[in-house]
Design a protein around this motif. Structure first.
Motif, PDB file in Angstrom:
ATOM      1  N   THR A  20       0.826  -1.203   0.000  1.00 24.79           N
ATOM      2  CA  THR A  20       0.000   0.000   0.000  1.00 24.79           C
ATOM      3  C   THR A  20       0.862   1.255   0.000  1.00 24.79           C
ATOM      4  O   THR A  20       0.602   2.215  -0.746  1.00 24.79           O
ATOM      5  N   LEU A  21       1.893   1.264   0.826  1.00 28.76           N
ATOM      6  CA  LEU A  21       2.797   2.421   0.867  1.00 28.76           C
ATOM      7  C   LEU A  21       3.487   2.614  -0.479  1.00 28.76           C
ATOM      8  O   LEU A  21       3.598   3.750  -0.978  1.00 28.76           O
ATOM      9  N   CYS A  22       3.930   1.524  -1.088  1.00 28.95           N
ATOM     10  CA  CYS A  22       4.581   1.612  -2.394  1.00 28.95           C
ATOM     11  C   CYS A  22       3.594   2.114  -3.446  1.00 28.95           C
ATOM     12  O   CYS A  22       3.950   2.923  -4.312  1.00 28.95           O
ATOM     13  N   PHE A  23       2.342   1.657  -3.390  1.00 30.05           N
ATOM     14  CA  PHE A  23       1.308   2.094  -4.333  1.00 30.05           C
ATOM     15  C   PHE A  23       1.118   3.605  -4.241  1.00 30.05           C
ATOM     16  O   PHE A  23       1.072   4.307  -5.260  1.00 30.05           O
ATOM     17  N   VAL A  24       1.003   4.118  -3.027  1.00 26.49           N
ATOM     18  CA  VAL A  24       0.774   5.550  -2.826  1.00 26.49           C
ATOM     19  C   VAL A  24       1.977   6.366  -3.283  1.00 26.49           C
ATOM     20  O   VAL A  24       1.836   7.408  -3.956  1.00 26.49           O
ATOM     21  N   ASN A 267      10.795   4.088 -15.311  1.00 24.24           N
ATOM     22  CA  ASN A 267       9.771   4.243 -16.344  1.00 24.24           C
ATOM     23  C   ASN A 267       8.354   4.306 -15.785  1.00 24.24           C
ATOM     24  O   ASN A 267       7.396   4.217 -16.553  1.00 24.24           O
ATOM     25  N   ARG A 268       8.225   4.427 -14.450  1.00 25.93           N
ATOM     26  CA  ARG A 268       6.917   4.488 -13.790  1.00 25.93           C
ATOM     27  C   ARG A 268       6.036   3.288 -14.159  1.00 25.93           C
ATOM     28  O   ARG A 268       4.834   3.431 -14.399  1.00 25.93           O
ATOM     29  N   ASP A 269       6.658   2.130 -14.234  1.00 23.42           N
ATOM     30  CA  ASP A 269       5.900   0.908 -14.494  1.00 23.42           C
ATOM     31  C   ASP A 269       5.325   0.438 -13.161  1.00 23.42           C
ATOM     32  O   ASP A 269       5.918  -0.380 -12.451  1.00 23.42           O
ATOM     33  N   TYR A 270       4.147   0.960 -12.828  1.00 22.99           N
ATOM     34  CA  TYR A 270       3.592   0.762 -11.496  1.00 22.99           C
ATOM     35  C   TYR A 270       3.434  -0.715 -11.143  1.00 22.99           C
ATOM     36  O   TYR A 270       3.835  -1.165 -10.064  1.00 22.99           O
ATOM     37  N   THR A 271       2.827  -1.473 -12.035  1.00 23.31           N
ATOM     38  CA  THR A 271       2.532  -2.868 -11.711  1.00 23.31           C
ATOM     39  C   THR A 271       3.808  -3.690 -11.565  1.00 23.31           C
ATOM     40  O   THR A 271       3.876  -4.580 -10.712  1.00 23.31           O
ATOM     41  N   VAL A 273       6.859  -2.597 -10.589  1.00 23.78           N
ATOM     42  CA  VAL A 273       7.502  -2.241  -9.319  1.00 23.78           C
ATOM     43  C   VAL A 273       6.762  -2.873  -8.141  1.00 23.78           C
ATOM     44  O   VAL A 273       7.372  -3.436  -7.224  1.00 23.78           O
ATOM     45  N   LEU A 274       5.437  -2.788  -8.149  1.00 25.23           N
ATOM     46  CA  LEU A 274       4.655  -3.363  -7.055  1.00 25.23           C
ATOM     47  C   LEU A 274       4.813  -4.880  -7.004  1.00 25.23           C
ATOM     48  O   LEU A 274       4.882  -5.472  -5.914  1.00 25.23           O
ATOM     49  N   GLY A 275       4.870  -5.528  -8.179  1.00 20.34           N
ATOM     50  CA  GLY A 275       5.076  -6.973  -8.203  1.00 20.34           C
ATOM     51  C   GLY A 275       6.419  -7.375  -7.628  1.00 20.34           C
ATOM     52  O   GLY A 275       6.527  -8.339  -6.857  1.00 20.34           O
ATOM     53  N   VAL A 276       7.469  -6.622  -7.980  1.00 22.24           N
ATOM     54  CA  VAL A 276       8.804  -6.908  -7.446  1.00 22.24           C
ATOM     55  C   VAL A 276       8.828  -6.685  -5.939  1.00 22.24           C
ATOM     56  O   VAL A 276       9.410  -7.481  -5.182  1.00 22.24           O
ATOM     57  N   VAL A 277       8.210  -5.600  -5.473  1.00 24.66           N
ATOM     58  CA  VAL A 277       8.171  -5.315  -4.031  1.00 24.66           C
ATOM     59  C   VAL A 277       7.473  -6.443  -3.275  1.00 24.66           C
ATOM     60  O   VAL A 277       7.951  -6.893  -2.223  1.00 24.66           O
ATOM     61  N   LEU A 278       6.355  -6.925  -3.800  1.00 26.41           N
ATOM     62  CA  LEU A 278       5.644  -8.012  -3.135  1.00 26.41           C
ATOM     63  C   LEU A 278       6.473  -9.296  -3.125  1.00 26.41           C
ATOM     64  O   LEU A 278       6.521 -10.011  -2.119  1.00 26.41           O
ATOM     65  N   ALA A 279       7.126  -9.606  -4.250  1.00 32.61           N
ATOM     66  CA  ALA A 279       7.933 -10.825  -4.323  1.00 32.61           C
ATOM     67  C   ALA A 279       9.102 -10.765  -3.352  1.00 32.61           C
ATOM     68  O   ALA A 279       9.377 -11.727  -2.615  1.00 32.61           O
ATOM     69  N   ILE A 280       9.792  -9.631  -3.316  1.00 34.85           N
ATOM     70  CA  ILE A 280      10.932  -9.494  -2.411  1.00 34.85           C
ATOM     71  C   ILE A 280      10.457  -9.477  -0.956  1.00 34.85           C
ATOM     72  O   ILE A 280      11.081 -10.092  -0.074  1.00 34.85           O
ATOM     73  N   GLY A 281       9.353  -8.780  -0.691  1.00 30.50           N
ATOM     74  CA  GLY A 281       8.821  -8.758   0.673  1.00 30.50           C
ATOM     75  C   GLY A 281       8.444 -10.142   1.162  1.00 30.50           C
ATOM     76  O   GLY A 281       8.728 -10.507   2.307  1.00 30.50           O
ATOM     77  N   ALA A 282       7.800 -10.935   0.293  1.00 31.65           N
ATOM     78  CA  ALA A 282       7.432 -12.299   0.679  1.00 31.65           C
ATOM     79  C   ALA A 282       8.667 -13.148   0.935  1.00 31.65           C
ATOM     80  O   ALA A 282       8.706 -13.956   1.879  1.00 31.65           O
ATOM     81  N   ALA A 283       9.706 -12.979   0.108  1.00 33.14           N
ATOM     82  CA  ALA A 283      10.947 -13.732   0.303  1.00 33.14           C
ATOM     83  C   ALA A 283      11.595 -13.376   1.638  1.00 33.14           C
ATOM     84  O   ALA A 283      12.082 -14.250   2.366  1.00 33.14           O
ATOM     85  N   ILE A 284      11.589 -12.094   1.988  1.00 36.06           N
ATOM     86  CA  ILE A 284      12.195 -11.666   3.249  1.00 36.06           C
ATOM     87  C   ILE A 284      11.404 -12.211   4.439  1.00 36.06           C
ATOM     88  O   ILE A 284      11.980 -12.639   5.453  1.00 36.06           O
ATOM     89  N   VAL A 285      10.081 -12.214   4.337  1.00 39.38           N
ATOM     90  CA  VAL A 285       9.252 -12.767   5.416  1.00 39.38           C
ATOM     91  C   VAL A 285       9.554 -14.252   5.619  1.00 39.38           C
ATOM     92  O   VAL A 285       9.692 -14.729   6.758  1.00 39.38           O
ATOM     93  N   LEU A 286       9.655 -15.002   4.517  1.00 36.04           N
ATOM     94  CA  LEU A 286       9.958 -16.429   4.622  1.00 36.04           C
ATOM     95  C   LEU A 286      11.341 -16.663   5.220  1.00 36.04           C
ATOM     96  O   LEU A 286      11.532 -17.569   6.045  1.00 36.04           O
ATOM     97  N   ILE A 287      12.309 -15.868   4.797  1.00 35.90           N
ATOM     98  CA  ILE A 287      13.668 -16.019   5.336  1.00 35.90           C
ATOM     99  C   ILE A 287      13.685 -15.700   6.826  1.00 35.90           C
ATOM    100  O   ILE A 287      14.353 -16.386   7.616  1.00 35.90           O
ATOM    101  N   ASN A 288      12.978 -14.645   7.227  1.00 40.66           N
ATOM    102  CA  ASN A 288      12.916 -14.313   8.655  1.00 40.66           C
ATOM    103  C   ASN A 288      12.322 -15.457   9.465  1.00 40.66           C
ATOM    104  O   ASN A 288      12.798 -15.768  10.568  1.00 40.66           O
ATOM    105  N   ALA A 289      11.273 -16.093   8.929  1.00 41.23           N
ATOM    106  CA  ALA A 289      10.671 -17.229   9.623  1.00 41.23           C
ATOM    107  C   ALA A 289      11.656 -18.395   9.718  1.00 41.23           C
ATOM    108  O   ALA A 289      11.760 -19.054  10.758  1.00 41.23           O
ATOM    109  N   PHE A 290      12.396 -18.637   8.628  1.00 39.96           N
ATOM    110  CA  PHE A 290      13.383 -19.711   8.648  1.00 39.96           C
ATOM    111  C   PHE A 290      14.506 -19.423   9.642  1.00 39.96           C
ATOM    112  O   PHE A 290      14.940 -20.315  10.382  1.00 39.96           O
TER     113      PHE A 290
END
Length: 307
Positions: A20-24, A267-271, A273-290
Protein backbone atom coordinates in the motif's frame (compact mmCIF):
# COMPACT_ATOMS: atom_id res chain seq x y z
CA UNK A 1 0.88 -23.18 17.01
CA UNK A 2 -0.75 -19.95 18.17
CA UNK A 3 2.61 -18.15 17.93
CA UNK A 4 3.12 -19.26 14.32
CA UNK A 5 -0.45 -18.26 13.43
CA UNK A 6 0.21 -14.83 14.90
CA UNK A 7 3.40 -14.53 12.91
CA UNK A 8 1.58 -15.48 9.73
CA UNK A 9 -1.03 -12.77 10.27
CA UNK A 10 1.73 -10.29 11.10
CA UNK A 11 3.55 -11.21 7.87
CA UNK A 12 0.39 -10.69 5.78
CA UNK A 13 -0.22 -7.33 7.45
CA UNK A 14 3.38 -6.32 6.78
CA UNK A 15 3.12 -7.22 3.09
CA UNK A 16 -0.17 -5.33 2.77
CA UNK A 17 1.26 -2.20 4.41
CA UNK A 18 4.41 -2.43 2.28
CA UNK A 19 2.43 -2.77 -0.96
CA UNK A 20 0.00 0.00 0.00
CA UNK A 21 2.80 2.42 0.87
CA UNK A 22 4.58 1.61 -2.39
CA UNK A 23 1.31 2.09 -4.33
CA UNK A 24 0.77 5.55 -2.83
CA UNK A 25 4.39 6.66 -3.31
CA UNK A 26 4.42 5.57 -6.96
CA UNK A 27 1.24 7.50 -7.72
CA UNK A 28 2.57 10.56 -5.86
CA UNK A 29 5.80 10.65 -7.90
CA UNK A 30 5.83 13.12 -10.81
CA UNK A 31 5.37 11.77 -14.31
CA UNK A 32 3.48 8.77 -15.58
CA UNK A 33 4.11 5.43 -17.28
CA UNK A 34 3.35 6.78 -20.77
CA UNK A 35 5.07 10.15 -20.60
CA UNK A 36 7.48 10.78 -23.44
CA UNK A 37 9.47 13.60 -24.96
CA UNK A 38 6.84 13.88 -27.69
CA UNK A 39 3.32 13.85 -26.32
CA UNK A 40 0.92 11.32 -27.83
CA UNK A 41 -2.40 12.44 -29.33
CA UNK A 42 -5.10 12.95 -26.69
CA UNK A 43 -7.19 10.06 -27.95
CA UNK A 44 -4.20 7.70 -27.68
CA UNK A 45 -3.46 8.85 -24.13
CA UNK A 46 -7.13 8.40 -23.21
CA UNK A 47 -7.19 4.87 -24.68
CA UNK A 48 -4.03 3.88 -22.77
CA UNK A 49 -5.37 5.33 -19.53
CA UNK A 50 -8.65 3.44 -19.96
CA UNK A 51 -6.85 0.19 -20.83
CA UNK A 52 -4.76 0.29 -17.66
CA UNK A 53 -7.48 1.87 -15.45
CA UNK A 54 -5.42 5.01 -14.95
CA UNK A 55 -8.44 7.18 -15.73
CA UNK A 56 -10.25 6.00 -12.61
CA UNK A 57 -10.00 7.56 -9.11
CA UNK A 58 -6.99 6.52 -7.08
CA UNK A 59 -9.05 4.56 -4.56
CA UNK A 60 -10.74 2.65 -7.37
CA UNK A 61 -7.35 1.83 -8.94
CA UNK A 62 -6.10 0.57 -5.59
CA UNK A 63 -9.17 -1.59 -5.04
CA UNK A 64 -8.95 -3.21 -8.47
CA UNK A 65 -5.20 -3.81 -8.11
CA UNK A 66 -5.58 -5.33 -4.64
CA UNK A 67 -8.38 -7.58 -5.84
CA UNK A 68 -6.25 -8.80 -8.74
CA UNK A 69 -3.33 -9.49 -6.37
CA UNK A 70 -5.54 -11.56 -4.08
CA UNK A 71 -6.43 -13.67 -7.12
CA UNK A 72 -2.74 -14.11 -7.95
CA UNK A 73 -2.75 -11.68 -10.90
CA UNK A 74 -0.10 -8.94 -10.62
CA UNK A 75 -1.35 -7.24 -13.76
CA UNK A 76 0.20 -6.29 -17.10
CA UNK A 77 3.54 -4.53 -17.38
CA UNK A 78 3.40 -1.00 -18.78
CA UNK A 79 7.00 -1.09 -20.05
CA UNK A 80 6.81 -4.62 -21.49
CA UNK A 81 3.29 -4.75 -22.98
CA UNK A 82 3.75 -8.27 -24.36
CA UNK A 83 4.32 -9.70 -20.87
CA UNK A 84 2.48 -9.78 -17.59
CA UNK A 85 4.26 -9.06 -14.32
CA UNK A 86 3.76 -12.72 -13.34
CA UNK A 87 5.66 -13.83 -16.46
CA UNK A 88 8.50 -11.36 -15.88
CA UNK A 89 8.87 -12.44 -12.25
CA UNK A 90 8.74 -16.12 -13.19
CA UNK A 91 11.65 -15.56 -15.60
CA UNK A 92 13.74 -13.21 -13.44
CA UNK A 93 13.20 -14.37 -9.87
CA UNK A 94 15.06 -17.71 -10.24
CA UNK A 95 18.10 -15.87 -11.62
CA UNK A 96 18.18 -13.47 -8.67
CA UNK A 97 17.61 -16.32 -6.21
CA UNK A 98 20.51 -18.31 -7.66
CA UNK A 99 22.90 -15.36 -7.55
CA UNK A 100 21.76 -14.21 -4.12
CA UNK A 101 21.79 -17.69 -2.64
CA UNK A 102 25.26 -18.45 -3.97
CA UNK A 103 26.53 -15.09 -2.70
CA UNK A 104 25.19 -15.78 0.78
CA UNK A 105 26.63 -19.31 0.80
CA UNK A 106 30.00 -17.94 -0.30
CA UNK A 107 29.90 -15.30 2.43
CA UNK A 108 29.11 -17.91 5.09
CA UNK A 109 31.43 -20.57 3.70
CA UNK A 110 34.44 -18.25 3.81
CA UNK A 111 33.42 -15.69 6.44
CA UNK A 112 32.80 -18.16 9.30
CA UNK A 113 36.13 -20.07 8.93
CA UNK A 114 38.06 -16.81 8.53
CA UNK A 115 36.37 -15.37 11.61
CA UNK A 116 37.17 -18.50 13.63
CA UNK A 117 40.76 -18.41 12.42
CA UNK A 118 41.11 -14.75 13.42
CA UNK A 119 39.56 -15.39 16.86
CA UNK A 120 41.96 -18.23 17.59
CA UNK A 121 44.87 -15.98 16.63
CA UNK A 122 43.61 -12.78 18.22
CA UNK A 123 46.27 -10.09 18.40
CA UNK A 124 48.66 -11.79 15.97
CA UNK A 125 49.59 -10.43 12.56
CA UNK A 126 47.31 -12.89 10.77
CA UNK A 127 44.36 -11.61 12.82
CA UNK A 128 45.23 -7.99 12.05
CA UNK A 129 45.65 -8.76 8.36
CA UNK A 130 42.30 -10.56 8.11
CA UNK A 131 40.45 -7.80 9.96
CA UNK A 132 42.10 -5.14 7.80
CA UNK A 133 40.91 -7.00 4.69
CA UNK A 134 37.42 -7.32 6.20
CA UNK A 135 37.31 -3.61 6.95
CA UNK A 136 38.36 -2.86 3.40
CA UNK A 137 35.65 -5.15 2.05
CA UNK A 138 33.02 -3.33 4.11
CA UNK A 139 34.18 0.13 3.08
CA UNK A 140 34.11 -0.40 -0.70
CA UNK A 141 30.54 -0.21 -2.11
CA UNK A 142 29.16 -2.67 -4.65
CA UNK A 143 28.99 -0.10 -7.44
CA UNK A 144 32.78 0.21 -7.14
CA UNK A 145 33.53 -3.50 -6.60
CA UNK A 146 31.50 -4.71 -9.60
CA UNK A 147 33.23 -2.52 -12.24
CA UNK A 148 36.63 -3.32 -10.71
CA UNK A 149 35.95 -7.05 -11.04
CA UNK A 150 34.94 -6.53 -14.68
CA UNK A 151 38.06 -4.46 -15.33
CA UNK A 152 40.42 -7.02 -13.81
CA UNK A 153 38.92 -10.42 -14.66
CA UNK A 154 36.98 -9.67 -17.86
CA UNK A 155 38.87 -6.86 -19.59
CA UNK A 156 42.39 -7.41 -18.25
CA UNK A 157 42.78 -11.14 -17.73
CA UNK A 158 39.86 -12.12 -20.00
CA UNK A 159 39.04 -15.09 -17.79
CA UNK A 160 35.31 -14.38 -17.41
CA UNK A 161 32.57 -12.61 -19.39
CA UNK A 162 32.02 -8.94 -18.61
CA UNK A 163 28.24 -9.28 -18.46
CA UNK A 164 25.14 -11.02 -19.68
CA UNK A 165 23.50 -14.19 -18.45
CA UNK A 166 23.51 -17.57 -20.17
CA UNK A 167 22.95 -19.74 -17.09
CA UNK A 168 26.53 -21.03 -17.00
CA UNK A 169 28.83 -20.82 -14.00
CA UNK A 170 31.14 -18.43 -15.86
CA UNK A 171 28.43 -15.79 -16.15
CA UNK A 172 27.61 -16.14 -12.44
CA UNK A 173 31.09 -15.86 -10.92
CA UNK A 174 31.62 -12.10 -11.01
CA UNK A 175 28.07 -11.12 -9.93
CA UNK A 176 28.16 -13.62 -7.06
CA UNK A 177 31.56 -12.38 -5.86
CA UNK A 178 30.44 -8.74 -6.09
CA UNK A 179 27.36 -9.53 -4.00
CA UNK A 180 29.23 -11.71 -1.51
CA UNK A 181 32.24 -9.54 -0.64
CA UNK A 182 30.61 -7.07 1.81
CA UNK A 183 28.65 -9.85 3.52
CA UNK A 184 31.76 -12.04 3.69
CA UNK A 185 33.69 -9.24 5.38
CA UNK A 186 30.94 -8.55 7.92
CA UNK A 187 30.45 -12.28 8.61
CA UNK A 188 34.16 -12.70 9.36
CA UNK A 189 34.21 -9.75 11.77
CA UNK A 190 30.99 -10.83 13.48
CA UNK A 191 32.18 -14.43 13.90
CA UNK A 192 35.50 -13.27 15.36
CA UNK A 193 33.90 -10.89 17.87
CA UNK A 194 31.26 -13.40 18.98
CA UNK A 195 33.69 -16.28 19.32
CA UNK A 196 36.17 -14.19 21.33
CA UNK A 197 33.39 -13.34 23.77
CA UNK A 198 32.39 -16.99 24.12
CA UNK A 199 35.99 -18.19 24.50
CA UNK A 200 36.40 -15.78 27.41
CA UNK A 201 33.35 -17.11 29.28
CA UNK A 202 33.77 -18.57 32.76
CA UNK A 203 32.46 -22.03 31.85
CA UNK A 204 35.06 -22.37 29.11
CA UNK A 205 37.83 -21.31 31.48
CA UNK A 206 36.66 -24.03 33.86
CA UNK A 207 36.56 -26.60 31.05
CA UNK A 208 40.04 -25.56 29.97
CA UNK A 209 41.21 -25.99 33.56
CA UNK A 210 39.89 -29.57 33.53
CA UNK A 211 42.31 -30.32 30.72
CA UNK A 212 40.03 -30.31 27.67
CA UNK A 213 41.86 -29.75 24.42
CA UNK A 214 41.41 -26.49 22.49
CA UNK A 215 39.87 -28.36 19.57
CA UNK A 216 37.22 -29.96 21.81
CA UNK A 217 36.54 -26.65 23.53
CA UNK A 218 35.98 -25.02 20.15
CA UNK A 219 33.83 -27.61 18.42
CA UNK A 220 31.94 -29.02 21.40
CA UNK A 221 31.37 -25.93 23.55
CA UNK A 222 32.24 -22.62 21.87
CA UNK A 223 31.27 -22.83 18.20
CA UNK A 224 27.52 -23.30 18.60
CA UNK A 225 26.87 -20.33 20.94
CA UNK A 226 29.46 -18.33 19.03
CA UNK A 227 27.51 -18.71 15.79
CA UNK A 228 24.16 -17.56 17.21
CA UNK A 229 24.81 -13.88 16.28
CA UNK A 230 25.79 -15.03 12.78
CA UNK A 231 22.48 -16.87 12.41
CA UNK A 232 20.60 -13.79 13.62
CA UNK A 233 22.54 -11.73 11.04
CA UNK A 234 21.21 -13.84 8.16
CA UNK A 235 18.05 -11.73 7.86
CA UNK A 236 19.81 -8.37 7.36
CA UNK A 237 22.36 -10.19 5.18
CA UNK A 238 19.56 -11.26 2.86
CA UNK A 239 18.23 -7.70 2.72
CA UNK A 240 21.77 -6.55 1.88
CA UNK A 241 21.94 -9.08 -0.96
CA UNK A 242 18.52 -8.04 -2.27
CA UNK A 243 19.31 -4.32 -2.17
CA UNK A 244 22.72 -4.89 -3.74
CA UNK A 245 21.33 -7.05 -6.53
CA UNK A 246 19.79 -3.99 -8.21
CA UNK A 247 23.24 -2.43 -8.63
CA UNK A 248 25.04 -5.65 -9.53
CA UNK A 249 22.41 -6.77 -12.05
CA UNK A 250 22.52 -3.37 -13.73
CA UNK A 251 26.33 -3.47 -14.00
CA UNK A 252 26.45 -7.01 -15.39
CA UNK A 253 23.27 -6.76 -17.49
CA UNK A 254 21.57 -9.66 -15.70
CA UNK A 255 17.79 -9.94 -16.25
CA UNK A 256 16.95 -10.36 -12.55
CA UNK A 257 14.32 -8.74 -10.35
CA UNK A 258 16.75 -6.04 -9.22
CA UNK A 259 17.24 -4.84 -12.76
CA UNK A 260 13.51 -4.94 -13.47
CA UNK A 261 12.88 -2.96 -10.29
CA UNK A 262 15.26 -0.19 -11.37
CA UNK A 263 13.89 -0.06 -14.90
CA UNK A 264 10.32 -0.17 -13.64
CA UNK A 265 10.93 2.70 -11.21
CA UNK A 266 12.60 4.84 -13.87
CA UNK A 267 9.77 4.24 -16.34
CA UNK A 268 6.92 4.49 -13.79
CA UNK A 269 5.90 0.91 -14.49
CA UNK A 270 3.59 0.76 -11.50
CA UNK A 271 2.53 -2.87 -11.71
CA UNK A 272 6.08 -4.15 -12.28
CA UNK A 273 7.50 -2.24 -9.32
CA UNK A 274 4.66 -3.36 -7.06
CA UNK A 275 5.08 -6.97 -8.20
CA UNK A 276 8.80 -6.91 -7.45
CA UNK A 277 8.17 -5.31 -4.03
CA UNK A 278 5.64 -8.01 -3.14
CA UNK A 279 7.93 -10.83 -4.32
CA UNK A 280 10.93 -9.49 -2.41
CA UNK A 281 8.82 -8.76 0.67
CA UNK A 282 7.43 -12.30 0.68
CA UNK A 283 10.95 -13.73 0.30
CA UNK A 284 12.19 -11.67 3.25
CA UNK A 285 9.25 -12.77 5.42
CA UNK A 286 9.96 -16.43 4.62
CA UNK A 287 13.67 -16.02 5.34
CA UNK A 288 12.92 -14.31 8.65
CA UNK A 289 10.67 -17.23 9.62
CA UNK A 290 13.38 -19.71 8.65
CA UNK A 291 16.04 -17.80 10.60
CA UNK A 292 13.81 -17.66 13.69
CA UNK A 293 13.24 -21.42 13.48
CA UNK A 294 16.97 -22.03 13.05
CA UNK A 295 17.82 -19.83 16.02
CA UNK A 296 15.23 -21.65 18.15
CA UNK A 297 16.75 -24.99 17.17
CA UNK A 298 20.23 -23.78 18.18
CA UNK A 299 19.21 -21.96 21.37
CA UNK A 300 16.72 -23.75 23.71
CA UNK A 301 15.97 -20.47 25.49
CA UNK A 302 14.42 -19.04 22.33
CA UNK A 303 12.49 -22.27 21.75
CA UNK A 304 11.00 -22.10 25.24
CA UNK A 305 10.07 -18.43 24.73
CA UNK A 306 8.21 -19.24 21.50
CA UNK A 307 6.30 -22.17 23.02
Amino acid sequence: MRAWLGRGLEALLTLWLLATLCFVLLRAAPGGPFDAEKAAPPEVEAALAAQYRLDRPLLSQYGHWLGDVLRGDLGPSFQYPDYTVNELLAASLPISLVNGGLALLLALGLGVPLGVWAALRAGRWTDRLLMFGAGLGLSVPKFVVAPLLVLVFAVGLQWLPAGGWDGSWRSAVLPVVALALPNLAYCARLTRASLLEVLGADYLRAARGRGLSEARLLFAHALRPGLLPVVAWLSPALINVVSGSAVVEQVFGIPGVGRYFVQGALNRDYTLVLGVVLAIGAAIVLINAFVDALRAAMDPRLRDAQA
